[in-house]
Design a protein around this motif. Structure first.
Motif, mmCIF file in Angstrom:
data_model
loop_
_atom_site.group_PDB
_atom_site.id
_atom_site.type_symbol
_atom_site.label_atom_id
_atom_site.label_comp_id
_atom_site.label_asym_id
_atom_site.label_seq_id
_atom_site.Cartn_x
_atom_site.Cartn_y
_atom_site.Cartn_z
ATOM 1 N N CYS A 284 2.446 -18.173 22.893
ATOM 2 C CA CYS A 284 3.158 -18.898 22.257
ATOM 3 C C CYS A 284 2.538 -20.217 21.664
ATOM 4 O O CYS A 284 3.091 -20.662 20.018
ATOM 5 N N VAL A 285 1.583 -20.471 21.990
ATOM 6 C CA VAL A 285 0.373 -21.326 21.572
ATOM 7 C C VAL A 285 -0.323 -20.777 20.300
ATOM 8 O O VAL A 285 -0.826 -21.303 19.000
ATOM 9 N N ALA A 286 -0.281 -19.417 20.258
ATOM 10 C CA ALA A 286 -1.236 -18.980 19.132
ATOM 11 C C ALA A 286 -0.915 -18.709 18.260
ATOM 12 O O ALA A 286 -1.544 -19.238 17.253
ATOM 13 N N SER A 287 0.604 -18.449 18.063
ATOM 14 C CA SER A 287 1.875 -18.291 17.490
ATOM 15 C C SER A 287 1.623 -19.425 15.987
ATOM 16 O O SER A 287 2.019 -19.398 15.069
ATOM 17 N N HIS A 288 1.898 -19.899 17.393
ATOM 18 C CA HIS A 288 2.665 -21.761 16.587
ATOM 19 C C HIS A 288 0.944 -22.717 16.287
ATOM 20 O O HIS A 288 1.515 -23.541 15.308
ATOM 21 N N ALA A 289 0.097 -22.397 16.429
ATOM 22 C CA ALA A 289 -1.142 -22.440 15.719
ATOM 23 C C ALA A 289 -1.667 -22.567 14.834
ATOM 24 O O ALA A 289 -1.404 -23.280 14.211
ATOM 25 N N GLN A 290 -1.263 -20.881 14.722
ATOM 26 C CA GLN A 290 -1.806 -20.147 13.078
ATOM 27 C C GLN A 290 -0.482 -20.953 12.501
ATOM 28 O O GLN A 290 -0.809 -21.298 10.812
ATOM 29 N N ALA A 291 0.787 -20.663 13.162
ATOM 30 C CA ALA A 291 1.807 -21.359 11.671
ATOM 31 C C ALA A 291 1.253 -22.559 11.738
ATOM 32 O O ALA A 291 2.094 -22.769 10.329
ATOM 33 N N ALA A 292 1.345 -23.800 12.135
ATOM 34 C CA ALA A 292 1.057 -25.249 11.860
ATOM 35 C C ALA A 292 -0.274 -25.640 10.810
ATOM 36 O O ALA A 292 0.704 -26.243 10.140
ATOM 37 N N VAL A 293 -1.324 -24.565 11.265
ATOM 38 C CA VAL A 293 -2.682 -24.394 10.067
ATOM 39 C C VAL A 293 -1.700 -24.036 9.357
ATOM 40 O O VAL A 293 -1.863 -24.898 7.808
ATOM 41 N N ARG A 294 -0.676 -22.745 8.964
ATOM 42 C CA ARG A 294 -0.151 -22.135 7.307
ATOM 43 C C ARG A 294 0.683 -23.159 7.154
ATOM 44 O O ARG A 294 0.101 -23.235 6.108
ATOM 45 N N ALA A 295 1.457 -23.779 7.781
ATOM 46 C CA ALA A 295 1.974 -25.281 7.119
ATOM 47 C C ALA A 295 2.096 -26.066 6.798
ATOM 48 O O ALA A 295 2.224 -27.674 6.572
ATOM 49 N N GLY A 296 -0.262 -26.813 7.181
ATOM 50 C CA GLY A 296 -0.968 -28.035 7.037
ATOM 51 C C GLY A 296 -0.973 -29.011 8.301
ATOM 52 O O GLY A 296 -1.555 -29.861 7.532
#
Length: 128
Positions: free
Chosen positions: A70-82
């Motif tokens: 969850c941490v890895a997936s949402h870290a990646q998605a958060a960065v992609r979302a700005g």
């Protein structure tokens, strides 16, 4: 504020490890994955809260739950979302208050993952 450069591959390595496992399970239960995907799309759609904020909330929940995937997936998605490193650090800081010592462990992993994906984005690479 200074940008912290963290040399760590926690995010990418976790996602790479989980990817074939998810692929295998997705083949066995495609309808469940499709339903989860639809729920995820609806939950993360921009609304009163921007996707970036929602991803930071999910990152914080991943920290509290101790879920490296969850941490890895949402870290990646958060960065992609700005989301910025500082926004992630502050969201992680709230987990310390709400979850105590265990959050300091998974929080450090979460911050390393955010920095890893942000560094990739800064270098014009795809964040994982």
């Amino acid at each position: 504020m200074t940008t912290t450069h963290v040399e760590h591959s926690h995010g990418k390595s976790v996602l790479q490890e989980l990817s074939p496992l998810h692929r295998s399970l997705r083949k066995a239960i495609p309808d469940v994955y499709q339903g989860f995907g639809a729920l995820s799309s609806a939950a993360f759609a921009d609304g009163a809260l921007a996707r970036r904020t929602k991803e930071l909330i999910a990152l914080a929940i991943g920290v509290v739950e101790g879920c490296d995937g969850c941490v890895a997936s949402h870290a990646q998605a958060a960065v992609r979302a700005g989301a910025t490193r500082q926004e992630a650090a502050e969201a992680i800081g709230v987990t310390f208050l709400m979850h105590g010592g265990p959050a300091t462990i998974h929080g450090a992993r979460a911050y390393a993952a955010v920095c890893e994906f942000a560094d990739a984005l800064d270098a014009d690479e795809t964040p994982a």
